[in-house]
Scaffold this motif. Structure first.
Motif, PDB file in Angstrom:
ATOM      1  N   GLU A   1      29.213 -73.492 -65.333  1.00 58.85           N
ATOM      2  CA  GLU A   1      30.541 -72.838 -64.948  1.00 58.85           C
ATOM      3  C   GLU A   1      31.535 -74.096 -64.058  1.00 58.85           C
ATOM      4  O   GLU A   1      32.447 -74.133 -64.756  1.00 58.85           O
ATOM      5  N   VAL A   2      30.892 -74.849 -63.046  1.00 67.34           N
ATOM      6  CA  VAL A   2      31.787 -75.757 -62.366  1.00 67.34           C
ATOM      7  C   VAL A   2      32.181 -76.965 -63.213  1.00 67.34           C
ATOM      8  O   VAL A   2      33.137 -77.194 -63.488  1.00 67.34           O
ATOM      9  N   HIS A   3      31.070 -77.372 -64.012  1.00 66.39           N
ATOM     10  CA  HIS A   3      31.334 -78.486 -65.128  1.00 66.39           C
ATOM     11  C   HIS A   3      32.487 -78.137 -66.076  1.00 66.39           C
ATOM     12  O   HIS A   3      33.253 -79.029 -66.351  1.00 66.39           O
ATOM     13  N   ALA A   4      32.248 -76.931 -66.627  1.00 59.41           N
ATOM     14  CA  ALA A   4      33.393 -76.458 -67.748  1.00 59.41           C
ATOM     15  C   ALA A   4      34.742 -76.467 -67.071  1.00 59.41           C
ATOM     16  O   ALA A   4      35.694 -76.764 -67.741  1.00 59.41           O
ATOM     17  N   ASP A   5      34.686 -75.934 -65.803  1.00 59.47           N
ATOM     18  CA  ASP A   5      36.106 -75.896 -65.122  1.00 59.47           C
ATOM     19  C   ASP A   5      36.577 -77.366 -64.877  1.00 59.47           C
ATOM     20  O   ASP A   5      37.787 -77.510 -64.807  1.00 59.47           O
TER      21      ASP A   5
END
Ligand code: PEP
Length: 248
Positions: free
Chosen positions: A179-183
């Motif tokens: 989730e964080v890497h995609a954001d």
């Protein structure tokens, strides 16, 4: 993923003396044959010049924002480059915590790194309080906006390092990392359009031989920033070899 060459970086923090380079040199020389993976070794500043002879990339762990001056104990990006470094970590949470470095200072350091021809590895990450309050994406997004200088373009590496996972043995779930890497990827693309796809985003925080393969399999994870486990040459080597590209 795509054209992004995986980068696996070891951060020795304030550990290591000259004698400790013997074993890691052998290990890195052996691992350097896995040339589909880029290996980076960030020893303390006292060992940068000696480690620069190794067949892997070398990085500093911090730099001052100025090129030179009356700043006792500090090291400039120009000096690191002169010692053979190609990268420098900026904004590590231990620097943000121990030296009270806010985003503007991190951005100034990244700017100095770029001016010296170094690639900055800009660290971001939430505290446990932030995560539990549901603020992770906002905190990481704000750090990214404040710490990445406009002139970086795609010449940077981002390291997502949840503060609560550094040196604790705790790691986020694969879904939380994804989730964080995609954001971060979304924000980079918003910032620099298609060039944002070229920027490598590393995960850091208690990466070990036992969890590296799973972490490397997560979308938008382009490698790792490894602290504690990089101090044991065998563990660092096992982490490098756990990357699917290492066997290519
Ligand atoms: C780090 O120092 O950047 C780090 C991720 O440390 P550790 O791997 O020990 O959690």
């Amino acid at each position: 993923m795509g054209t992004r060459k995986p980068l696996i970086a070891g951060n020795w923090k304030m550990f290591g003396k000259r004698a400790d380079l013997v074993e890691i040199e052998k290990t890195l020389a052996a691992a350097s044959h896995a040339n589909a993976v880029e290996i980076l070794f960030c020893p303390p500043a006292t060992l940068v010049a000696e480690a620069a002879k190794f067949p892997v990339a070398i990085g500093g762990q911090d730099c001052h924002a100025n090129t030179e001056g009356a700043h006792t104990g500090d090291i400039s990006a120009v000096m690191l480059a002169d010692s053979g470094a190609r990268y420098v970590i900026v904004g590590h949470s231990e620097r943000r915590r121990d030296h009270g470095e806010p985003d503007e200072i991190v951005a100034a350091k990244a700017r100095a790194a770029l001016a010296a021809g170094l690639i900055p590895i800009i660290c971001v990450g939430e505290t446990l309080v932030d995560r539990e309050a549901g603020r992770t994406l906002d905190v990481v997004g704000a750090q990214l906006a404040g710490s990445v200088p406009a002139e970086a373009g795609d010449k940077l590496v981002v390291a997502y390092e949840p503060v609560w996972a550094i040196g604790t043995g705790l790691t986020p779930t694969s879904e939380q990392i994804a989730e964080v890497h995609a954001d971060i990827r979304r924000r980079l693309v918003m910032r620099i359009a298609a060039e944002g796809e070229k920027v490598r985003i590393l995960y850091g925080g208690s990466v070990k031989p036992g969890n590296a393969r799973e972490i490397f399999g997560i979308d938008n994870v382009d490698g790792a920033l490894v602290g504690g486990a990089s101090l044991k040459a065998a563990d660092f080597s096992a982490i490098i070899m756990a990357h699917p590209a290492a066997g290519v």
